[in-house]
Design an enzyme around this catalytic site. Sequence first.
Site, short mmCIF file in Angstrom:
data_model
loop_
_atom_site.label_atom_id
_atom_site.label_comp_id
_atom_site.label_asym_id
_atom_site.label_seq_id
_atom_site.Cartn_x
_atom_site.Cartn_y
_atom_site.Cartn_z
CE LYS A 17 1.06 0.98 4.43
NZ LYS A 17 1.72 2.22 4.92
CG ASP A 145 -0.31 -0.70 7.43
OD1 ASP A 145 -1.15 0.23 7.54
OD2 ASP A 145 0.92 -0.51 7.39
#
Length: 311
Positions: A17, A145
């Site tokens: 990401k 995350d």
Amino acid sequence: MSQAAAVERIRVRAPGKINVFFEVGAAGADGYHEVASAYQAVSAYEDVWASPSDRFTVEVDGTVDVSGVPVDDTNLAVRAARLLAAEIGYDGGVHLRVHKGVPVAGGMGGGSADAAAALLACDALWGAGLSSAQLQRIGAQLGADVPFALMGGTAVGTGRGEQLSPALARGRFDWVLVISDEGMSTPDVYDELDDYRSTGSSFVPPVPVRPAVFPPVLQALRQGDARMLGATAHNDLSHAALRLRPALDDIINLGLSQGALTGIVSGSGPTLAFLADDEQAAVALQVVLSAAGHETMHVHGPVPGARIIPT
């Protein structure tokens, strides 16, 4: 459960990401910071294969340097598998093979993607049948995350980043990543940000009362407008990361001079993410940065979250 499902091996792919926006609040009494983030999953992937075993074991290879990745019980993929086994009452183990394509300790959530992939792979291998929301809840115990790596796409994260809300994003955003030889410690970067803020320097934004993603960032994502996103992308941790590693600033300046719409530190760094106008502009930028001696990757987003890959 006492026996794995009659499956030889499950393969799952999960994305890394980029935090296209990241605002950090003050440290709480527990030392953690409230944050507001706009996550974008990008086409740098981790692949995890899960095979039946009596024990929990892991092997790691990849297209990036994996020398710092643990292969014992501290590995995030193993920790994720153990959490799932405890959740469903499974008394066996699993062998995990992790193939890494996301820079290690680079601020792109590669370890979290491993954990997300392991959760989904073990859920399928063991026939647990948990929902995505249940897997995200388990994953949140390992870090903010992990739930996003399961979700993918684009999302806003609040709290410690694990409270996710999907965000609409149209089109494609092309990024050129510059990868450092040496990773950075996330706690060290947060500590540096706290220290920097304590100096009252005008170079670092004041501590927000309540972190929030700027509306123009969400508008840029909804419209698929790379130029608008380039003008509004921001990461509070950039200030601390550049203070710890000043050489990164020279690379950012080089990228901007060669047409990048913005250059930001990804997560806690040290990976740098340069947004380009389009795919052609990204390829041209990558050529320049590579010629300057930097290790680069061209990725795009948003891409889906963790998913089973047919074998």
